[in-house]
Write a protein that holds these residues in place. Structure first.
Motif, PDB file in Angstrom:
ATOM      1  N   ILE A 175       0.420   4.905   1.271  1.00 55.57           N
ATOM      2  CA  ILE A 175      -0.488   5.668   2.125  1.00 55.57           C
ATOM      3  C   ILE A 175       0.067   7.073   2.336  1.00 55.57           C
ATOM      4  O   ILE A 175       1.282   7.280   2.401  1.00 55.57           O
ATOM      5  CB  ILE A 175      -0.751   4.963   3.467  1.00 55.57           C
ATOM      6  CG1 ILE A 175       0.541   4.680   4.241  1.00 55.57           C
ATOM      7  CG2 ILE A 175      -1.536   3.682   3.245  1.00 55.57           C
ATOM      8  CD1 ILE A 175       0.322   4.025   5.591  1.00 55.57           C
ATOM      9  N   TYR A 190       0.831  -1.199   0.000  1.00 57.55           N
ATOM     10  CA  TYR A 190       0.000   0.000   0.000  1.00 57.55           C
ATOM     11  C   TYR A 190       0.868   1.251   0.000  1.00 57.55           C
ATOM     12  O   TYR A 190       1.872   1.319   0.715  1.00 57.55           O
ATOM     13  CB  TYR A 190      -0.884   0.059   1.254  1.00 57.55           C
ATOM     14  CG  TYR A 190      -1.907  -1.031   1.358  1.00 57.55           C
ATOM     15  CD1 TYR A 190      -3.053  -1.017   0.571  1.00 57.55           C
ATOM     16  CD2 TYR A 190      -1.737  -2.075   2.264  1.00 57.55           C
ATOM     17  CE1 TYR A 190      -4.006  -2.014   0.680  1.00 57.55           C
ATOM     18  CE2 TYR A 190      -2.684  -3.075   2.381  1.00 57.55           C
ATOM     19  CZ  TYR A 190      -3.813  -3.041   1.587  1.00 57.55           C
ATOM     20  OH  TYR A 190      -4.752  -4.041   1.703  1.00 57.55           O
ATOM     21  N   ILE A 240      -6.931  -1.620   6.477  1.00 59.91           N
ATOM     22  CA  ILE A 240      -6.441  -0.243   6.366  1.00 59.91           C
ATOM     23  C   ILE A 240      -6.904   0.654   7.512  1.00 59.91           C
ATOM     24  O   ILE A 240      -6.078   1.369   8.092  1.00 59.91           O
ATOM     25  CB  ILE A 240      -6.820   0.354   4.990  1.00 59.91           C
ATOM     26  CG1 ILE A 240      -6.017  -0.332   3.888  1.00 59.91           C
ATOM     27  CG2 ILE A 240      -6.594   1.854   4.956  1.00 59.91           C
ATOM     28  CD1 ILE A 240      -4.515  -0.133   3.985  1.00 59.91           C
ATOM     29  N   VAL A 294      -5.059   6.053   0.305  1.00 58.91           N
ATOM     30  CA  VAL A 294      -4.480   4.712   0.230  1.00 58.91           C
ATOM     31  C   VAL A 294      -4.641   4.188  -1.181  1.00 58.91           C
ATOM     32  O   VAL A 294      -5.704   4.332  -1.783  1.00 58.91           O
ATOM     33  CB  VAL A 294      -5.173   3.724   1.193  1.00 58.91           C
ATOM     34  CG1 VAL A 294      -4.590   2.323   1.036  1.00 58.91           C
ATOM     35  CG2 VAL A 294      -5.055   4.175   2.615  1.00 58.91           C
TER      36      VAL A 294
END
Length: 123
Positions: free
Chosen positions: A6, A4, A62, A100
């Motif tokens: 972020i 990911y 998340i 994200v």
């Protein structure tokens, strides 16, 4: 493993992520990741935001990851740097929103390069 990218911002986009605050934040975020079995592949800040490329197991969700990063880092930074509360008008450290995006093998190097150049790109 999932990857990911972020990003999240300081409340009111106040430019506090500089000097020792920036150094402490990076150490804190790395520790939080380690404690939660998350691998930090890249981490960089602008003066008012954070970019991370992380790798984690599929059981990580998340919202929980972001709560750990944002909540714990704010508490620890306010303890180490109480003057930040004055700069942020006694407010929360982080904006409530975040970005994200999943990262594939095809885009991983591109995202790493982008994150590595945050300091340069925002000067």
């Amino acid at each position: 493993m999932l990857y990911y990218h972020i990003v999240w911002c300081v409340k009111h986009r106040y430019p506090i992520l500089q000097g020792q605050v920036e150094t402490d934040l990076k150490e804190i975020l790395t520790d939080i990741a380690s404690d939660n079995e998350i691998v930090v592949l890249e981490l960089e800040t602008g003066k008012d935001h954070v970019h991370m490329l992380i790798s984690c197991k599929s059981q990580h969700v998340i919202p929980s990851i972001m709560k750990a990063f944002k909540g714990s880092s704010a508490r620890k930074l306010f303890l180490k740097h109480p003057e930040l509360k004055n700069k942020l008008w006694g407010d929360h450290m982080w904006n409530s929103s975040y970005f994200v995006s999943t990262v594939s093998d095809n885009t991983e190097e591109q995202i790493k390069h982008y994150i590595q150049n945050q300091q340069i790109d925002h000067r």
